[in-house]
Design an enzyme around this catalytic site. Structure first.
Site, PDB file in Angstrom:
ATOM      1  N   CYS A 176      -8.798  -0.554   5.025  1.00  0.00           N
ATOM      2  CA  CYS A 176      -8.030  -1.234   6.064  1.00  0.00           C
ATOM      3  C   CYS A 176      -8.938  -1.652   7.235  1.00  0.00           C
ATOM      4  O   CYS A 176      -8.963  -1.005   8.288  1.00  0.00           O
ATOM      5  CB  CYS A 176      -6.869  -0.402   6.578  1.00  0.00           C
ATOM      6  N   CYS A 356      -3.403  -6.724   5.564  1.00  0.00           N
ATOM      7  CA  CYS A 356      -3.684  -5.875   6.709  1.00  0.00           C
ATOM      8  C   CYS A 356      -2.704  -6.244   7.829  1.00  0.00           C
ATOM      9  O   CYS A 356      -2.919  -7.238   8.524  1.00  0.00           O
ATOM     10  CB  CYS A 356      -5.136  -6.131   7.146  1.00  0.00           C
TER      11      CYS A 356
HETATM   12  P1  FAD Z   1      -6.527   7.150  -2.047  1.00  0.00           P
HETATM   13  O1  FAD Z   1      -5.095   6.815  -1.784  1.00  0.00           O
HETATM   14  O2  FAD Z   1      -7.350   7.638  -0.915  1.00  0.00           O
HETATM   15  O3  FAD Z   1      -6.536   8.202  -3.241  1.00  0.00           O
HETATM   16  C1  FAD Z   1      -7.711   8.638  -3.884  1.00  0.00           C
HETATM   17  C2  FAD Z   1      -7.362   9.928  -4.618  1.00  0.00           C
HETATM   18  O4  FAD Z   1      -8.452  10.300  -5.466  1.00  0.00           O
HETATM   19  C3  FAD Z   1      -7.106  11.092  -3.674  1.00  0.00           C
HETATM   20  O5  FAD Z   1      -5.852  11.668  -3.935  1.00  0.00           O
HETATM   21  C4  FAD Z   1      -8.250  12.046  -3.969  1.00  0.00           C
HETATM   22  O6  FAD Z   1      -7.898  13.421  -3.832  1.00  0.00           O
HETATM   23  C5  FAD Z   1      -8.576  11.694  -5.409  1.00  0.00           C
HETATM   24  N1  FAD Z   1      -9.947  12.086  -5.778  1.00  0.00           N
HETATM   25  C6  FAD Z   1     -11.067  11.941  -5.039  1.00  0.00           C
HETATM   26  N2  FAD Z   1     -12.122  12.467  -5.687  1.00  0.00           N
HETATM   27  C7  FAD Z   1     -11.650  12.933  -6.867  1.00  0.00           C
HETATM   28  C8  FAD Z   1     -12.262  13.601  -7.967  1.00  0.00           C
HETATM   29  N3  FAD Z   1     -13.568  13.902  -7.970  1.00  0.00           N
HETATM   30  N4  FAD Z   1     -11.482  13.939  -9.023  1.00  0.00           N
HETATM   31  C9  FAD Z   1     -10.165  13.641  -9.029  1.00  0.00           C
HETATM   32  N5  FAD Z   1      -9.532  13.023  -8.003  1.00  0.00           N
HETATM   33  C10 FAD Z   1     -10.273  12.678  -6.933  1.00  0.00           C
HETATM   34  N6  FAD Z   1      -3.589  -0.088   3.466  1.00  0.00           N
HETATM   35  C11 FAD Z   1      -2.664  -1.100   3.542  1.00  0.00           C
HETATM   36  O7  FAD Z   1      -2.331  -1.694   2.532  1.00  0.00           O
HETATM   37  N7  FAD Z   1      -2.098  -1.432   4.743  1.00  0.00           N
HETATM   38  C12 FAD Z   1      -2.387  -0.773   5.886  1.00  0.00           C
HETATM   39  O8  FAD Z   1      -1.839  -1.101   6.950  1.00  0.00           O
HETATM   40  C13 FAD Z   1      -3.338   0.292   5.836  1.00  0.00           C
HETATM   41  N8  FAD Z   1      -3.641   0.982   6.965  1.00  0.00           N
HETATM   42  C14 FAD Z   1      -4.462   2.073   6.876  1.00  0.00           C
HETATM   43  C15 FAD Z   1      -4.684   2.833   8.008  1.00  0.00           C
HETATM   44  C16 FAD Z   1      -5.469   3.977   7.957  1.00  0.00           C
HETATM   45  C17 FAD Z   1      -5.711   4.775   9.211  1.00  0.00           C
HETATM   46  C18 FAD Z   1      -6.035   4.386   6.713  1.00  0.00           C
HETATM   47  C19 FAD Z   1      -6.846   5.650   6.623  1.00  0.00           C
HETATM   48  C20 FAD Z   1      -5.813   3.627   5.567  1.00  0.00           C
HETATM   49  C21 FAD Z   1      -5.050   2.466   5.629  1.00  0.00           C
HETATM   50  N9  FAD Z   1      -4.818   1.660   4.511  1.00  0.00           N
HETATM   51  C22 FAD Z   1      -3.927   0.612   4.579  1.00  0.00           C
HETATM   52  C23 FAD Z   1      -5.646   1.840   3.288  1.00  0.00           C
HETATM   53  C24 FAD Z   1      -4.931   2.528   2.126  1.00  0.00           C
HETATM   54  O9  FAD Z   1      -4.366   3.744   2.534  1.00  0.00           O
HETATM   55  C25 FAD Z   1      -5.943   2.748   1.010  1.00  0.00           C
HETATM   56  O10 FAD Z   1      -6.591   1.511   0.737  1.00  0.00           O
HETATM   57  C26 FAD Z   1      -5.275   3.247  -0.262  1.00  0.00           C
HETATM   58  O11 FAD Z   1      -4.738   4.526  -0.033  1.00  0.00           O
HETATM   59  C27 FAD Z   1      -6.265   3.256  -1.417  1.00  0.00           C
HETATM   60  O12 FAD Z   1      -5.725   3.915  -2.518  1.00  0.00           O
HETATM   61  P2  FAD Z   1      -6.678   4.717  -3.521  1.00  0.00           P
HETATM   62  O13 FAD Z   1      -5.776   5.306  -4.551  1.00  0.00           O
HETATM   63  O14 FAD Z   1      -7.808   3.862  -3.931  1.00  0.00           O
HETATM   64  O15 FAD Z   1      -7.297   5.875  -2.625  1.00  0.00           O
END
Ligand code: FAD
Length: 419
Positions: A176, A356
């Site tokens: 983000c 965003c």
């Molecule tokens: P995550 O949701 O972070 O999940 C990754 C997972 O992988 C976690 O559960 C973790 O425990 C697991 N993992 C890590 N390592 C391992 C391992 N070795 N083995 C097994 N599992 C593992 N997005 C929007 O669309 N709009 C917004 O307005 C927005 N605002 C945001 C504001 C903030 C402050 C933040 C922090 C984020 C924001 N985002 C927003 C971004 C969004 O939250 C992320 O892009 C999204 O969560 C990505 O999803 P993901 O599954 O790739 O990662």
């Protein structure tokens, strides 16, 4: 036979059966893609490897930091979001062995797969800023990038009556990209409404050279920067924080290419940490030169291991790392992976969509939706470059509900992205 049993938590054992699909990570991307796969083919055997007990809706943490959302509503038990029929392996992947089609867990077990989906997110590298980890959560040092700290942001904002407020943004990529400045806008809006903004020096320090990466949105954002009389410090990279001394240190790159270390005192500082690929991805055969899980930008398939796909923050596509991107990528990966398994051509192409919602004031959002090359991809027939009340209602009311009840449940509204 379709399997519609509740999610099962795996016992500690050696995995001698090969799962159809192993998904690394039960975050936004991992849960969404698993739900999409099972909706299309309920008989698949899928294991999600995820060590955490809880699942977070991170996009609302910006609102928490602005005093506009209850932090407890952003977290749910992991077993509540696990799709029915999956096996949840409660461990972390320590190593991927793609030539053997298996992952090795941190408890020593191995899990064999036929196809692998990497959705492990990114790592917040707090340690790359000297003194930051010790300083966080006290002495005016905060970050909306942690569940436990977003409420502290609001504590600081509402108690601030005057002084210096610094907001920082590290080098890209980050998840983000707008979140660092969203924290500033919501703080300034509160100070303006409470009549103290005139007594606060606000400064946004970004390691980058522009306010926002897609130029079409910058004019609207600049109006707010001027309204809040915030100073913009470009090419200014936070490198150290002295919490008790209330001083932040920045490396500031000059036009002549010379970098100078500058100390800036603060009464509060909102820090966004540098963000990197998880170490076990960086160290694997799946990594691109920057450490991210390499994928074809359109199909999201790995270029060297065709039975591996990746999505979410961990993958190498050059787009905005957002939950909104993961929502679209989940459908692309689900359909392409199933086509590949069936020996058909992959039908879906990801267009780089990410979103965003820039919370420029309480009640107004600039809903930045864009794809590869900064192409504007608005979902609704509104001028996407202007702040709107409708976009605020979407961000603050509708999207949190939709996340839990739509995206994580394979209700794939507005997801057609094929190009
Ligand atoms: P995550 O949701 O972070 O999940 C990754 C997972 O992988 C976690 O559960 C973790 O425990 C697991 N993992 C890590 N390592 C391992 C391992 N070795 N083995 C097994 N599992 C593992 N997005 C929007 O669309 N709009 C917004 O307005 C927005 N605002 C945001 C504001 C903030 C402050 C933040 C922090 C984020 C924001 N985002 C927003 C971004 C969004 O939250 C992320 O892009 C999204 O969560 C990505 O999803 P993901 O599954 O790739 O990662």
């Amino acid at each position: 036979m379709p399997q519609h049993s509740a999610p099962s938590v795996a016992p500690a054992c050696t995995w001698d059966t090969t799962f159809d699909v192993v998904v690394i990570g039960g975050g936004s991307a991992g849960i969404a893609v698993t739900a999409s796969l099972l909706r299309r083919q309920p008989s698949l055997t899928i294991a999600i490897v995820e060590p955490r007990e809880t699942h977070d809706y991170q996009p609302a943490w910006t609102l928490v930091g602005g005093g506009l959302f209850d932090v407890e509503r952003t977290r749910r038990p992991m077993n509540e979001v696990m799709p029915d029929g999956v096996t949840w392996i409660r461990a972390a992947v320590a190593r991927i062995e793609p030539d053997e089609n298996r992952v090795r867990l941190d408890n020593g077990q191995t899990v064999p797969y036929r196809d692998l989906i990497v959705a492990a997110g990114l790592r917040l590298a707090w340690e790359r800023i000297d003194g930051l980890e010790q300083a966080l959560g006290k002495d005016g040092v905060t970050s909306n990038y942690r569940y436990d700290l977003a409420p502290y942001t609001w504590d600081l904002v509402r108690s601030m009556q005057g002084g210096s407020a610094l907001f920082t943004q590290p080098a890209m990529p980050i998840k983000c990209a707008g979140a660092p400045q969203k924290a500033m806008y919501l703080a300034c809006d509160h100070w303006r409404r409470s009549g103290v903004l005139d007594r606060i020096d606000v400064e946004f320090n970004t390691a980058g050279a522009v306010l926002f990466g897609v130029a079409a949105f910058v004019p609207a954002l600049m109006k707010y920067v001027m309204r809040y009389r915030a100073n913009l410090a470009f090419s200014s990279n936070l490198v150290a924080v002295d919490g008790p001394g209330k001083v932040a240190h920045f490396d500031v790159a000059g036009a002549d290419g010379v970098t100078t270390r500058v100390a800036k005192p603060f009464d509060m500082i909102h820090v966004v940490p540098p963000q990197v690929a998880p170490d076990f991805i960086r160290d694997s055969a799946l990594a691109d030169p920057a450490g991210w899980c390499e994928v074809d930008h359109a199909t999201l398939q790995h270029p060297r291991y065709p039975n591996v796909f990746a999505l979410g923050d961990v993958c190498s596509v050059p787009n905005a790392k957002t939950a909104a991107a993961a929502r679209k990528q989940a459908v692309v990966v689900a359909e392409n992976l199933l086509a590949m398994r069936a020996g058909r051509l992959m039908p879906r192409r990801y267009d780089g969509y990410g979103a965003c919602p820039l919370t420029v004031e309480k009640g107004k959002v600039v809903l930045a939706e864009f794809g590869y090359g900064g192409k504007l991809l608005p979902t609704f027939p509104l001028d996407p470059t202007q702040p709107s009340t409708l976009a605020w209602l979407l961000k603050a009311k509708l999207l949190p509900w939709f996340y839990w009840n739509g995206m994580l449940k394979a209700r794939e509204w507005f997801t057609k992205t094929s190009v």
